[in-house]
Design a protein around this motif. Sequence first.
Motif, short mmCIF file in Angstrom:
data_model
loop_
_atom_site.label_atom_id
_atom_site.label_comp_id
_atom_site.label_asym_id
_atom_site.label_seq_id
_atom_site.Cartn_x
_atom_site.Cartn_y
_atom_site.Cartn_z
N SER A 19 -1.14 7.14 5.65
CA SER A 19 0.22 7.47 5.72
C SER A 19 0.87 6.69 4.71
CB SER A 19 1.06 7.03 7.03
OG SER A 19 0.50 5.75 7.37
N LYS A 21 0.35 3.13 3.31
CA LYS A 21 0.59 1.75 3.57
C LYS A 21 0.10 1.11 1.96
CE LYS A 21 -1.81 1.49 7.14
NZ LYS A 21 -2.28 3.02 7.36
N THR A 23 -0.25 2.62 -0.59
CA THR A 23 0.56 2.85 -2.03
C THR A 23 1.62 2.00 -1.92
OG1 THR A 23 -0.48 5.10 -1.52
CG2 THR A 23 1.66 4.97 -2.68
N THR A 42 -9.55 -2.28 2.18
CA THR A 42 -10.37 -1.82 3.48
C THR A 42 -11.66 -2.53 3.53
OG1 THR A 42 -8.93 0.08 3.83
CG2 THR A 42 -11.33 -0.19 4.73
N TRP A 89 -2.53 -2.29 9.34
CA TRP A 89 -2.90 -2.07 10.60
C TRP A 89 -2.46 -3.40 11.43
CZ3 TRP A 89 -4.07 2.42 12.32
CH2 TRP A 89 -4.72 3.41 11.15
N1 LIG Z 1 5.22 7.80 -0.49
C1 LIG Z 1 4.25 8.83 -0.49
N2 LIG Z 1 4.58 10.15 -0.72
C2 LIG Z 1 3.82 10.93 -0.95
N3 LIG Z 1 2.30 10.88 -0.69
C3 LIG Z 1 1.90 9.66 -0.36
C4 LIG Z 1 2.86 8.68 -0.24
N4 LIG Z 1 2.19 7.26 -0.15
C5 LIG Z 1 0.92 7.80 -0.13
N5 LIG Z 1 0.90 9.09 -0.42
C6 LIG Z 1 -0.47 9.61 -0.44
O1 LIG Z 1 -1.31 9.62 0.89
C7 LIG Z 1 -2.55 9.19 0.71
C8 LIG Z 1 -3.03 8.12 1.43
O2 LIG Z 1 -2.18 6.79 0.87
P1 LIG Z 1 -2.63 5.51 1.13
O3 LIG Z 1 -4.00 5.10 1.03
O4 LIG Z 1 -1.64 4.68 0.66
O5 LIG Z 1 -2.53 5.39 2.88
P2 LIG Z 1 -3.00 4.04 4.10
O6 LIG Z 1 -1.78 4.03 4.90
O7 LIG Z 1 -3.09 2.85 3.06
O8 LIG Z 1 -4.45 4.72 4.52
P3 LIG Z 1 -5.21 3.89 5.53
O9 LIG Z 1 -4.95 3.69 6.80
O10 LIG Z 1 -6.53 4.39 5.16
O11 LIG Z 1 -5.37 2.45 4.70
C9 LIG Z 1 -2.88 8.94 -0.81
O12 LIG Z 1 -3.44 10.33 -1.31
C10 LIG Z 1 -1.31 9.01 -1.33
O13 LIG Z 1 -1.29 9.84 -2.55
#
Ligand SMILES: Nc1ncnc2c1ncn2[C@@H]1O[C@H](COP(=O)(O)OP(=O)(O)OP(=O)(O)O)[C@@H](O)[C@H]1O
Length: 126
Positions: A19, A21, A23, A42, A89
Amino acid sequence: MLYNKLYNKVNLLIGDLGSGKTTFVRFFAKTSGIKTTVTSPTFNILQTYNCKDTTIYHFDLYRLESSLELEEIGFYEFTKGNNTIFIEWADKFNIENIFTRYNKISFYIIEENKRKIMVDIKNGNS
Ligand SMILES: Nc1ncnc2c1ncn2[C@@H]1O[C@H](COP(=O)(O)OP(=O)(O)OP(=O)(O)O)[C@@H](O)[C@H]1O
Ligand SMILES: [Mg+2]
């Protein structure tokens, strides 16, 4: 400014897999003048970034199996100082009960390339 509200605070990141996080933390770190790429912690559970004015402790609790492991990874030690804390998380172990002051950042997947991010500032006027 949002940056100042998160700086040197405890920030809980809540949202589904992918979702956004990690990023979000990457953008914050860039704003703080981090030169190295911020990858997902992670596999490390904790990544530390030394910035000019703050240290970022970026936790990812996804792979922790028990809250008892928090002590082992230095969670309590690192989060009690005056640093910038990001916890992916954070809802897993009711982390918000540990802190009296924290921000809660919620991530929602709207479309493949579209996210909704809600920031709930609970740190008072500082
Ligand atoms: N604000 C945003 N707008 C569009 N796409 C996004 C945005 N933030 C992240 N993404 C895309 O979503 C994907 C997952 O992002 P990210 O790794 O930051 O998620 P996460 O929540 O950290 O995942 P996890 O739970 O696996 O740790 C990536 O491919 C990223 O390019
Ligand atoms: Mg992540």
